[in-house]
Design a protein around this motif. Structure first.
Motif, PDB file in Angstrom:
ATOM      1  N   VAL A   1       0.792  -1.270  -0.179  1.00 56.18           N
ATOM      2  CA  VAL A   1       0.213  -0.062  -0.043  1.00 56.18           C
ATOM      3  C   VAL A   1       0.805   1.313  -0.113  1.00 56.18           C
ATOM      4  O   VAL A   1       0.273   2.460  -0.187  1.00 56.18           O
ATOM      5  CB  VAL A   1      -1.098  -0.065   1.381  1.00 56.18           C
ATOM      6  N   LYS A   2       1.971   1.171   0.215  1.00 55.44           N
ATOM      7  CA  LYS A   2       3.140   2.325   0.316  1.00 55.44           C
ATOM      8  C   LYS A   2       2.786   3.248  -1.252  1.00 55.44           C
ATOM      9  O   LYS A   2       2.972   2.487  -2.098  1.00 55.44           O
ATOM     10  CB  LYS A   2       4.495   1.861   0.361  1.00 55.44           C
ATOM     11  N   GLY A   3       2.774   4.313  -0.615  1.00 55.03           N
ATOM     12  CA  GLY A   3       2.819   5.375  -2.068  1.00 55.03           C
ATOM     13  C   GLY A   3       1.129   5.660  -2.284  1.00 55.03           C
ATOM     14  O   GLY A   3       0.740   6.663  -3.089  1.00 55.03           O
ATOM     15  N   ARG A   4       0.299   4.906  -2.042  1.00 51.62           N
ATOM     16  CA  ARG A   4      -1.301   4.854  -2.175  1.00 51.62           C
ATOM     17  C   ARG A   4      -2.100   5.197  -0.971  1.00 51.62           C
ATOM     18  O   ARG A   4      -3.105   5.738  -1.058  1.00 51.62           O
ATOM     19  CB  ARG A   4      -1.930   3.450  -2.703  1.00 51.62           C
ATOM     20  N   PHE A   5      -1.518   4.629   0.302  1.00 57.47           N
ATOM     21  CA  PHE A   5      -2.504   4.890   1.464  1.00 57.47           C
ATOM     22  C   PHE A   5      -1.640   5.771   2.397  1.00 57.47           C
ATOM     23  O   PHE A   5      -0.362   5.895   2.401  1.00 57.47           O
ATOM     24  CB  PHE A   5      -2.743   3.417   2.137  1.00 57.47           C
ATOM     25  N   THR A   6      -2.533   6.807   3.142  1.00 56.21           N
ATOM     26  CA  THR A   6      -1.807   7.360   4.028  1.00 56.21           C
ATOM     27  C   THR A   6      -2.621   7.314   5.553  1.00 56.21           C
ATOM     28  O   THR A   6      -3.841   7.458   5.373  1.00 56.21           O
ATOM     29  CB  THR A   6      -1.976   8.892   3.534  1.00 56.21           C
TER      30      THR A   6
ATOM     31  N   ASN B   1      -7.269  -0.760  -5.759  1.00 60.40           N
ATOM     32  CA  ASN B   1      -7.260  -1.971  -6.851  1.00 60.40           C
ATOM     33  C   ASN B   1      -7.835  -3.165  -6.403  1.00 60.40           C
ATOM     34  O   ASN B   1      -8.277  -3.260  -5.000  1.00 60.40           O
ATOM     35  CB  ASN B   1      -5.947  -2.546  -7.303  1.00 60.40           C
ATOM     36  N   PRO B   2      -8.576  -4.208  -7.087  1.00 60.03           N
ATOM     37  CA  PRO B   2      -9.361  -5.263  -6.490  1.00 60.03           C
ATOM     38  C   PRO B   2      -8.684  -5.945  -5.290  1.00 60.03           C
ATOM     39  O   PRO B   2      -9.138  -6.690  -4.561  1.00 60.03           O
ATOM     40  CB  PRO B   2      -9.752  -6.162  -7.766  1.00 60.03           C
ATOM     41  N   GLU B   3      -7.301  -6.197  -5.407  1.00 57.75           N
ATOM     42  CA  GLU B   3      -6.361  -6.783  -4.308  1.00 57.75           C
ATOM     43  C   GLU B   3      -6.499  -6.260  -3.072  1.00 57.75           C
ATOM     44  O   GLU B   3      -6.242  -6.575  -2.159  1.00 57.75           O
ATOM     45  CB  GLU B   3      -5.028  -6.720  -4.689  1.00 57.75           C
ATOM     46  N   ASP B   4      -7.260  -4.933  -3.027  1.00 60.95           N
ATOM     47  CA  ASP B   4      -7.475  -4.096  -1.693  1.00 60.95           C
ATOM     48  C   ASP B   4      -8.862  -4.380  -1.103  1.00 60.95           C
ATOM     49  O   ASP B   4      -8.928  -4.159   0.114  1.00 60.95           O
ATOM     50  CB  ASP B   4      -7.353  -2.569  -1.928  1.00 60.95           C
ATOM     51  N   THR B   5      -9.626  -5.322  -1.531  1.00 57.48           N
ATOM     52  CA  THR B   5     -10.623  -5.756  -0.936  1.00 57.48           C
ATOM     53  C   THR B   5     -10.650  -6.461   0.101  1.00 57.48           C
ATOM     54  O   THR B   5      -9.958  -7.670  -0.075  1.00 57.48           O
ATOM     55  CB  THR B   5     -11.474  -6.648  -2.248  1.00 57.48           C
ATOM     56  N   ALA B   6     -11.215  -6.120   1.165  1.00 61.24           N
ATOM     57  CA  ALA B   6     -10.951  -6.694   2.403  1.00 61.24           C
ATOM     58  C   ALA B   6     -11.964  -6.016   3.598  1.00 61.24           C
ATOM     59  O   ALA B   6     -12.305  -5.110   3.265  1.00 61.24           O
ATOM     60  CB  ALA B   6      -9.572  -6.854   3.015  1.00 61.24           C
ATOM     61  N   VAL B   7     -11.731  -6.588   4.669  1.00 58.60           N
ATOM     62  CA  VAL B   7     -12.340  -6.097   5.827  1.00 58.60           C
ATOM     63  C   VAL B   7     -11.318  -5.389   6.646  1.00 58.60           C
ATOM     64  O   VAL B   7     -10.331  -5.702   6.905  1.00 58.60           O
ATOM     65  CB  VAL B   7     -12.967  -6.988   6.864  1.00 58.60           C
ATOM     66  N   TYR B   8     -11.440  -4.033   6.790  1.00 59.15           N
ATOM     67  CA  TYR B   8     -10.383  -3.436   7.538  1.00 59.15           C
ATOM     68  C   TYR B   8     -10.408  -2.959   8.868  1.00 59.15           C
ATOM     69  O   TYR B   8     -11.682  -2.553   9.298  1.00 59.15           O
ATOM     70  CB  TYR B   8     -10.359  -1.920   6.582  1.00 59.15           C
ATOM     71  N   TYR B   9      -9.681  -3.322   9.792  1.00 57.61           N
ATOM     72  CA  TYR B   9      -9.877  -2.851  11.041  1.00 57.61           C
ATOM     73  C   TYR B   9      -8.833  -2.067  11.633  1.00 57.61           C
ATOM     74  O   TYR B   9      -7.601  -2.109  11.268  1.00 57.61           O
ATOM     75  CB  TYR B   9      -9.521  -4.303  11.608  1.00 57.61           C
TER      76      TYR B   9
END
Length: 123
Positions: A63-68, A86-94
């Protein structure tokens, strides 16, 4: 202890979302905080962390460079700005509160966890 995460949803690839987590001041004012995620059929993985002052941000390579990650101690919140999803980011985030003042990429270093918010990225 209840951590309230919000901001998840459905977004197209290349889009952005902003996750927020409200944390009781009594458990987080002197503690690092982080975000993790768990995709279907996969183990929970580290995303980003920040120390108790909001400094020292550290990210997973994916996620470096895309998430802050950032935090506002006056508002008792930690946020995760996610761009170029991107689709690979699909998840439940905690969101999670660390046991110490520093952030860490290790899940065992966190003592409180939120209920999770679902992020779905379509191709």
């Amino acid at each position: 202890v209840q951590l309230q995460a919000s901001g998840g949803g459905l977004v197209q690839a290349g889009g952005s979302l902003r996750l927020s987590c409200v944390v009781p001041r009594r458990i987080a004012s002197n503690n690092g905080m982080g975000w993790f995620r768990q995709a279907p059929g996969k183990e929970r993985e580290f995303v980003a962390t920040v120390n108790w002052r909001g400094g020292g941000p550290y990210y997973a390579d994916s996620v470096k460079g895309r998430f802050t990650i950032s935090r506002d101690n006056a508002k008792n919140t930690v946020t995760l700005q996610m761009n170029n999803l991107n689709p690979e980011d699909t998840a439940v985030y905690y969101c999670a509160v660390a046991s110490g003042s520093a952030g860490t990429s290790h899940a065992e270093g966190y003592q409180y966890w939120g209920q999770g918010t679902l992020v779905t990225v379509s191709s």
